[in-house]
Scaffold this motif. Structure first.
Motif, PDB file in Angstrom:
ATOM      1  N   ALA A   1      41.253  36.510  43.199  1.00  0.00           N
ATOM      2  CA  ALA A   1      40.094  36.841  42.377  1.00  0.00           C
ATOM      3  C   ALA A   1      38.794  36.489  43.079  1.00  0.00           C
ATOM      4  O   ALA A   1      37.769  37.164  42.912  1.00  0.00           O
ATOM      5  CB  ALA A   1      40.185  36.106  41.040  1.00  0.00           C
TER       6      ALA A   1
ATOM      7  N   SER B   1      42.966  38.701  32.490  1.00  0.00           N
ATOM      8  CA  SER B   1      43.469  38.492  33.842  1.00  0.00           C
ATOM      9  C   SER B   1      43.275  37.021  34.179  1.00  0.00           C
ATOM     10  O   SER B   1      42.390  36.361  33.654  1.00  0.00           O
ATOM     11  CB  SER B   1      42.737  39.374  34.859  1.00  0.00           C
ATOM     12  OG  SER B   1      41.360  39.048  34.900  1.00  0.00           O
ATOM     13  N   GLY B   2      44.117  36.508  35.049  1.00  0.00           N
ATOM     14  CA  GLY B   2      44.030  35.104  35.424  1.00  0.00           C
ATOM     15  C   GLY B   2      45.203  34.304  34.909  1.00  0.00           C
ATOM     16  O   GLY B   2      46.137  34.839  34.303  1.00  0.00           O
TER      17      GLY B   2
END
Length: 525
Positions: free
Chosen positions: A193, A445-446
């Motif tokens: 990311a 996300s993550g």
């Protein structure tokens, strides 16, 4: 943009992270972890037994009820330093506590392992102060990227990149500082990311170093009462499920449009009562993440609230969201259909969502004398919809990273035999009969890290809980709830089942505090 030393390291040494040597195992080529259930209290460090059996590489994974974690034994460094790490499909990195961190200087916080670089001859600091990861519960871990020898389940991985946790945003100073081994996508790493660069995580290293043929693994948690289960890298155990294994395509996320989590489509949900009639139904198309690192199941608020009302769950200031323990005896089921209208349905017994309080918690009771248990479904609120352990016990799930798919089937509880088949093809699962298409884009996300649920404070005095009457036909209770030490039976006070706003507030408090406290029991309000 990451600092140049980190970028340069991965540009120059990328090949080194994929060793050319491989370790050939007898067919089928799998790495197997035998699971065992166990309570782990803050002052009770777990043992570290390792077991090996023919044609597999095995280790013990503990279900730590009081801390609500699944732990796997590992050794790191040369000579090996012992750790018990949380196994998590919702994140992608390994990180371990540093022995000289502030957390580990506090008595009892690093009982499951703390790494001492000075004691290892194979330690290499990859990038100082460059490791950082943030979780859904706002916990933030910071430290170094290191390379080390990592041994798990009898398999030894060389040059394993991981995070050395030197600092944490956790405010609680009494809960365990627990390391994690993430087995998600490489693209789920925070480094990706931040920079667009990935490194091979433990699943990728299993493949690169020849332990498995493809990046895929199967999870069998067994039922709530069992102390046995299994996680199998590189293979499928056909004795552990019944019916057909159906493929579900993984859904992309809105950030980047790629697949970075085990998100599938939930198409339909209903509750079937003791009378075999549908008590509640919801037709929907929503993304849900199949996540072993999450203890409970988190559904959209309206659905979670309707279920809580139906089963007679109540929100209590001391104990969170609770139900009478004798709900465990109900023949009612929750039916989850995935993919589309023709997709597979996983039938979960209601008992799998009723969780007793740990032994170190005073036994809470309702005012009518019934013993209270934690409830295993909470609202997701603004967080993603997560299907954690309370759901996963009813499903046999094959997580196929290389094929961007999962296989799912109804689990067989308490099976002792094996029928293991290797997953040798990247984009297919042996024996899968069909694919259930469906589309629901993931907005999250993550990394995921939600381990806890409603609970109470260890050492507190048990207090009476108001009673509510559920609206579902759950059948008559067959259990008598007396409990050790009895308890005064009072008149049944009445409150409304939890409102959407109140149960959401309780759920948010439990999510935030429990993930930070490692699942320890707390008073929320």
């Amino acid at each position: 943009m990451a600092p140049q030393p980190l970028l340069a390291y991965y540009a120059v040494l990328a090949v080194a992270l994929f060793p050319c040597s491989s370790f050939a195992l007898a067919s089928p080529k799998v790495v197997s972890f035998d699971l065992q259930r166990r309570e782990v209290f803050i002052d009770d460090a777990p043992e570290h037994p390792l077991r090996r059996r023919a044609n597999t590489v095995g280790a013990t994974l503990y279900n730590a009820q009081s801390n609500l974690l699944y732990l796997v034994n590992a050794t790191i460094g040369t000579p090996g330093q012992q750790f018990s790490l949380q196994l998590d499909t919702g994140s992608s990195d390994i990180w371990i506590p540093w022995v000289r961190s502030l957390a580990c200087s506090q008595k009892g916080r690093c009982i499951t392992g703390a790494y001492d670089a000075a004691a290892s001859s194979t330690f290499a600091d990859v990038a100082e102060d460059q490791f950082t990861i943030s979780y859904v519960d706002k916990t933030r871990i910071e430290g170094d990227y290191i390379n080390e020898t990592f041994a798990i389940g009898g398999a030894t991985l060389k040059d394993m990149t991981m995070g050395l946790a030197k600092a944490s945003s956790e405010q609680d100073t009494t809960s365990p500082f627990q390391g994690i081994v993430g087995v998600g996508f490489d693209t789920g790493e925070p480094l990706y990311a931040q920079t667009g660069i990935t490194y091979p995580n433990v699943v990728s290293q299993f493949k690169a170093q020849g332990f498995i043929a493809t990046r895929a693994y199967s999870l069998w948690l067994n039922d709530r009462e069992s102390n046995s289960g299994n996680m199998l890298f590189g293979g499928i155990d056909y004795s552990k499920f019944n019916g057909d294994l159906t493929i579900l395509p993984l859904q992309s996320d809105t950030r980047g449009g790629g697949v970075s989590s085990f998100t599938v489509v939930l198409d339909n949900f209903n509750v079937v009562g003791a009378n075999k009639k549908v008590q509640y139904a919801s037709n929907l198309t929503i993304p849900v993440i199949l996540d072993s690192g999450t203890t409970l199941t988190y559904l959209p608020d309206s659905i979670a609230n309707a279920i809580a009302t139906g089963v007679g769950a109540v929100s209590n200031a001391n104990y969170g969201v609770v139900v009478p323990c004798d709900v465990t005896n109900s023949p009612a089921t929750f039916n989850f259909q995935f993919g589309n209208a023709n997709g597979p349905t996983i039938i979960s017994e209601i008992s799998q969502f009723v969780l007793p309080f740990p032994a170190n918690i005073p036994t809470p009771r309702f005012r009518n004398g019934k013993v209270a248990c934690r409830w295993g479904i909470l609202p997701s609120g603004e967080n993603p919809n997560l299907f954690g352990d309370t759901f996963l016990r009813s499903a046999y799930v094959v997580y196929n990273i290389d094929g961007a798919q999962v296989g799912i089937a109804q689990t067989n509880f308490n099976v002792t035999k094996e029928d293991i088949r290797e997953i040798s093809a990247t984009s297919s699962l042996p024996g899968a009969t069909s694919t259930a298409s469906g589309a629901a884009q993931q907005t999250h996300s993550g990394a995921i890290y939600l381990t806890g649920g409603g609970g109470g404070l260890a050492g507190a005095t048990a207090t009476a809980v108001e009673t509510a009457t559920g609206t579902f036909d759950l059948g008559s209770s067959t259990a008598t709830s007396t409990g050790q030490g009895g308890g005064k039976k009072g008149a049944a006070g009445h409150v409304q089942p939890p409102s959407k706003s109140f149960i959401s507030a309780i759920a948010f408090a439990s999510i935030a505090f429990f993930a930070m406290a490692g699942g320890s029991m707390v008073i929320f309000i």
